[in-house]
Design a protein around this motif. Structure first.
Motif, short mmCIF file in Angstrom:
data_model
loop_
_atom_site.label_atom_id
_atom_site.label_comp_id
_atom_site.label_asym_id
_atom_site.label_seq_id
_atom_site.Cartn_x
_atom_site.Cartn_y
_atom_site.Cartn_z
N ALA A 197 -4.22 -1.21 -4.20
CA ALA A 197 -3.47 0.06 -4.14
C ALA A 197 -3.67 0.70 -5.22
N GLY B 75 0.95 -1.25 -0.06
CA GLY B 75 -0.01 -0.07 0.20
C GLY B 75 0.80 1.22 -0.03
N ALA C 229 -2.83 -7.10 -3.51
CA ALA C 229 -2.53 -5.80 -2.65
C ALA C 229 -2.07 -4.58 -3.70
N SER D 250 -3.79 -3.05 2.34
CA SER D 250 -3.17 -2.46 1.34
C SER D 250 -4.27 -1.18 1.07
#
Length: 474
Positions: free
Chosen positions: A159, A18, A155, A196
């Protein structure tokens, strides 16, 4: 390692991805705005001088991006998603120590140059590389490592688009043949995507990335969405085939002369277009929202469709780091608006129909090119927040996917992975007729899935077969 430890690692990976994803996103936004402002506002350039300077800057960024890829991490070229799918299948290696810095910096340069590329592919590749680093540090087993690669990739998608649910489904649907399904790995994917998304929302806000509110439409309009799906199924198959054709020809040009020649040319073109015709540049997420809220004439929309199609093919074929998610979504939006404008010349349309068609087109073209209709439906909803038109979006998306199957379409990432492996295995240019190394089988989606040969040496999705092969890490 127990379940608790594995899930804790997945959460840590999600947080790290993230942070990296937000840094990459903000870096691209800042650099994309900074260099044109420097030329126009700080240096006071205008007219021919401005366009020449812009061409030189964009060309330098494109060439630098490709240099980093070819010199330090050939596998960092292109989207990166095929590399991760190959690694999960045991066909590729994720050398995170070189992929992480190269993908970040090279992606920053290529996307900021104005080329029609998306940040989601690089972010997914960065996420999976962070996951591989965590797996190496914690000495995970092969199966756990493969599961964590998927978690890191998910993830990364969460993001890139602030779409955690679509990210989880991406693993389920897109990597259905490679993902080591178990309660342990599945929960790990969810936790990484969630972590994330929390980091992304905390740093950038919790607003749909391509917010396009659209009210529900009468069911009498559903035939229009069905027709749109028929059109997009054919367009998606054409998109994939044209992309492979472009990759082949650019690679042939590189083998005959220099692999830096085509990126140099595209940079020289893109630079002035950043000022003269911004609709023909960049990933297109902002453009998609802008076009959907404007009322441009049919002819103008049709020209934008053609230009973005050509620029997407040209930009991705350069071999620099960059994805195709965002360009696909922007192209689809423009196609949906063009379809709506054309339909309105024949019949009167309810209010907001154009916006609804644009949103549905995103899911349709995504399903036809990527081969993941469920991800397309959910991703579009999370991106736009237009839950009121879920049924039309589902109709367009599934019809498009069915048409693509009927026309012999294959998921683009499978094609790109197979292409990389074929080039690598033979060590020379591979004609298109030989991409399908074995008779394809059908998977649960009905899309053909190729049986791929094993290969362990890195190579980009396009033209680096002539580079010296790197020895596998021990």
């Amino acid at each position: 390692m127990g379940n608790g430890g594995y899930h804790a690692v997945a959460i840590v990976v999600g947080v790290a991805v993230g942070l990296a994803g937000v840094a990459f996103h903000l870096g691209v936004e800042e650099l994309t705005a900074a260099w044109p402002a420097l030329l126009r506002d700080t240096l006071g350039l205008s007219g021919t001088a401005l366009y020449v300077a812009a061409a030189l800057v964009a060309a330098a960024m494109a060439v630098a991006s490709l240099f980093l890829v070819r010199r330090f991490a050939p596998e960092a070229g292109g989207s990166g998603v095929p590399e991760i799918e190959g690694a999960m299948e045991g066909l590729r290696q994720v050398r995170w120590k070189r992929v992480l810095p190269v993908k970040f910096v090279a992606g920053l340069l290529s996307l900021s140059s104005g080329m029609v590329l998306g940040r989601e592919g690089p972010t997914i590749h960065i996420g999976a590389s962070i996951a591989k680093a965590a797996a190496d540090v914690t000495k995970m087993s092969s199966e756990d490592m493969r599961g964590l690669l998927a978690a890191g990739g998910a993830a990364g998608l969460a993001a890139a688009f602030n779409a955690p649910l679509a990210a989880v489904l991406f693993v389920i649907e897109e990597t259905r043949r490679q993902f080591p399904y178990s309660a342990r790995t599945y929960v790990g994917v969810i936790l990484a995507s969630l972590a994330s998304a929390i980091v992304t929302e905390q740093l950038t806000g919790n607003v749909p990335y391509m917010l396009l509110p659209a009210s529900a439409l009468p069911h009498g309009m559903l035939p229009a969405f069905l027709a749109l799906g028929l059109l997009l199924g054919a367009v998606g198959v054409g998109f994939n085939r044209t992309l492979v054709w472009a990759l082949d020809h650019v690679r042939s040009l590189g083998l005959a002369s220099s692999f830096y020649l085509f990126p140099l040319l595209i940079g020289l073109i893109v630079g002035p277009l950043m000022f003269l015709l911004p609709e023909a540049t960049q990933g297109g997420e902002v453009l998609a929202v802008q076009l959907a809220t404007e009322n441009r004439p049919l002819a103008v929309l049709a020209v934008i469709v053609l230009i973005r199609f050509v620029m997407t093919m040209a930009s991705y074929s350069t071999g620099v780091a960059g994805g195709i998610f965002a360009p696909i979504l922007a192209l689809a939006t423009t196609i949906g608006l063009t379809f709506g404008a054309g339909l309105e010349t024949l019949v009167a349309l309810p209010e907001n129909t154009h916006v609804a068609l644009a949103i549905a087109a995103m899911g349709g073209l995504f399903a036809a090119t990527i081969g993941a209709p469920l991800v397309g439906m959910v991703l579009v909803m999370e991106l736009t927040g237009a839950y009121g038109i879920l049924v039309p979006v589902m109709l367009t998306t599934i019809v498009s996917n069915m048409v693509a199957q009927r026309l012999g379409g294959r998921p683009i990432y499978e094609i790109l992975l197979e292409r990389t492996l074929a080039i690598e295995a033979e060590g020379q240019p591979v004609p298109r007729r030989r991409f399908r190394l074995r008779r394809p089988r059908s998977d649960l989606t009905g899309m053909a899935a190729a049986t791929l040969p094993a290969a362990n040496l890195p190579a980009p999705e396009i033209a680096a077969a002539d580079a010296p092969a790197a020895k596998p890490e021990t």
